[in-house]
Scaffold this active site. Sequence first.
Site, short mmCIF file in Angstrom:
data_model
loop_
_atom_site.label_atom_id
_atom_site.label_comp_id
_atom_site.label_asym_id
_atom_site.label_seq_id
_atom_site.Cartn_x
_atom_site.Cartn_y
_atom_site.Cartn_z
CB THR A 78 -3.90 3.62 -14.53
OG1 THR A 78 -2.98 3.91 -13.72
CG2 THR A 78 -3.82 2.33 -15.26
CB CYS A 234 -8.88 -3.05 -6.86
SG CYS A 234 -9.41 -3.43 -5.03
NE ARG A 236 -10.02 1.36 -15.81
CZ ARG A 236 -9.78 2.00 -15.15
NH1 ARG A 236 -9.72 1.85 -13.83
NH2 ARG A 236 -9.07 2.97 -15.13
CD GLU A 265 -16.56 2.47 -11.58
OE1 GLU A 265 -15.88 3.50 -11.66
OE2 GLU A 265 -15.80 1.30 -11.41
CG HIS A 283 -13.05 3.64 -9.34
ND1 HIS A 283 -13.45 3.57 -10.73
CD2 HIS A 283 -11.71 3.40 -9.42
CE1 HIS A 283 -12.32 3.20 -11.48
NE2 HIS A 283 -11.31 3.19 -10.82
#
Length: 533
Positions: A78, A234, A236, A265, A283
């Site tokens: 996505t 969950c 961004r 991250e 993630h």
Amino acid sequence: MAFANLRKVLISDSLDPCCREILQDGGLQVVEKQNLSKEELIAELQDCEGLIVRSATKVTSDVINAAKKLQVVGRAGTGVDNVDLEAATRKGILVMNTPNGNSLSAAELTCGMILCLARQIPQATASMKDGKWERKKFMGTELNGKVLGILGLGRIGREVATRMQSFGMKTIGYDPIIAPEVSASFGVQQLPLEEIWPLCDFITVHTPLLPSTTGLLNDSTFALCKKGVRVVNCARGGIVDEGALLRALQSGQCAGAALDVFTEEPPRDRALVDHEKVISCPHLGASTREAQSRCGEEIAIQFVDMVKGRSLAGVVNAQALTSAFSPHTKPWIGLAEALGALMQAWAGSPKGTIQVVTQGTSLKNSGTCLSPAVIVGLLKEASHRADVNLVNAKLLEKEAGLHVTTSHNPAAPEEQGGAECFLTVALAGAPYQAVGLVQGTAPMLHALNGAVFRPEVPLRRGLPLLLFRAQPSNPTMLPTMIGLLAEARVQLLSYQTSVVSDGETWHVMAISSLLPSLEPWKQHVTEAFQFHF
């Protein structure tokens, strides 16, 4: 815009083998190489028109600008945070994703996070592994009867809603795009954000990371929430302000948080990860075998369908381009580009406002996809840029000193004949107006400044046209023009004239090649120009 010359695709991240197989079955060459450095990636892309990535490969502006043949970047997933969208768009490179491929996996993880927050399952597990038996410490809460606020009601948001309704939760939400009656159909009552905050026992976010959604949950909104609210992200990192969340946890305003994503991250600041009321994952939203297989399958199918000219799905940076693959719209896209090229040659690289007017019921919503095609026609020859296309046209419009407006008239004027639909391109405040239509699948020129061609003039890609305006009563004019063509060693392929308008007639000659100069023509005609597209 055609992608038929897309031949070779590089897959630079680990994907399910079905991705490669579908691409190869569709007639594409596939190269799979992973863990490439920037320099290695650029080297591999020198011979590739397509690139498919997950999240590991960083498609930076340096990569995009160095990849001379690259036409399409596909993200098997996505988010497209790892692709420089502005650089890709400016270069005319299409960026696609698979918005539905990991929806179920992300929704299921969200539901699991909500359950873990309610019953403190990870904390209790860690306690047991430490040899403890702390029943009182991990007192939980039932979900039945609790209010779940869902911010973002797209595919993932609605999947979360239907699943959590099975636990007896009341679902409310907000989405500026989804109509309230649509969300009501899957059991979510939409409310303004200021009404949502004080009602929720749990809040989960499912929006893209945009300027309008960055810090959506912040100090101010946490203060409006019910004391003891629990938060799930969950989607961004950055949608929930991490500093504000930490302060809300420390004050007790927030009773717990479940985070699968972070602003950085992996996060270097461990304050949230190490907090006893925070559940965290690295993630994992799309990290299921099914999601990875589905994303690989979907992006490969999208590539093949695009190359075959069947359809265009998952477009991130040029949504209007999707309509260009419609059988109805395709010939109108060609007409729009042709009229743009005609206008550029006729008005001499015009500046200012270009008016694009659609006429006829079936063109009602076509202005947004036809106006970029007009811009392509206007800019491709004038800018000498081969990469001007439907992807970057709107971005380059302002830089070229143009402002393109679109409007629609439901019915075509009676004086324009029996055709149902017309496309008009005009330069505002100047005597330049061209009208076209489509016959079958063929773009045709219908009129110039009100002078109608009967029959219409075919506009064929690659076929040069010479257009000039002159008095209709001069019997020597046509032989003179044919003589000028012969002197330039240019062949006349066809010839048409318009009806008389303002005492003059427009003449159109299809010719074998563009003339080196129109100077010899100017003494014989009122005006003349030539173009091709």
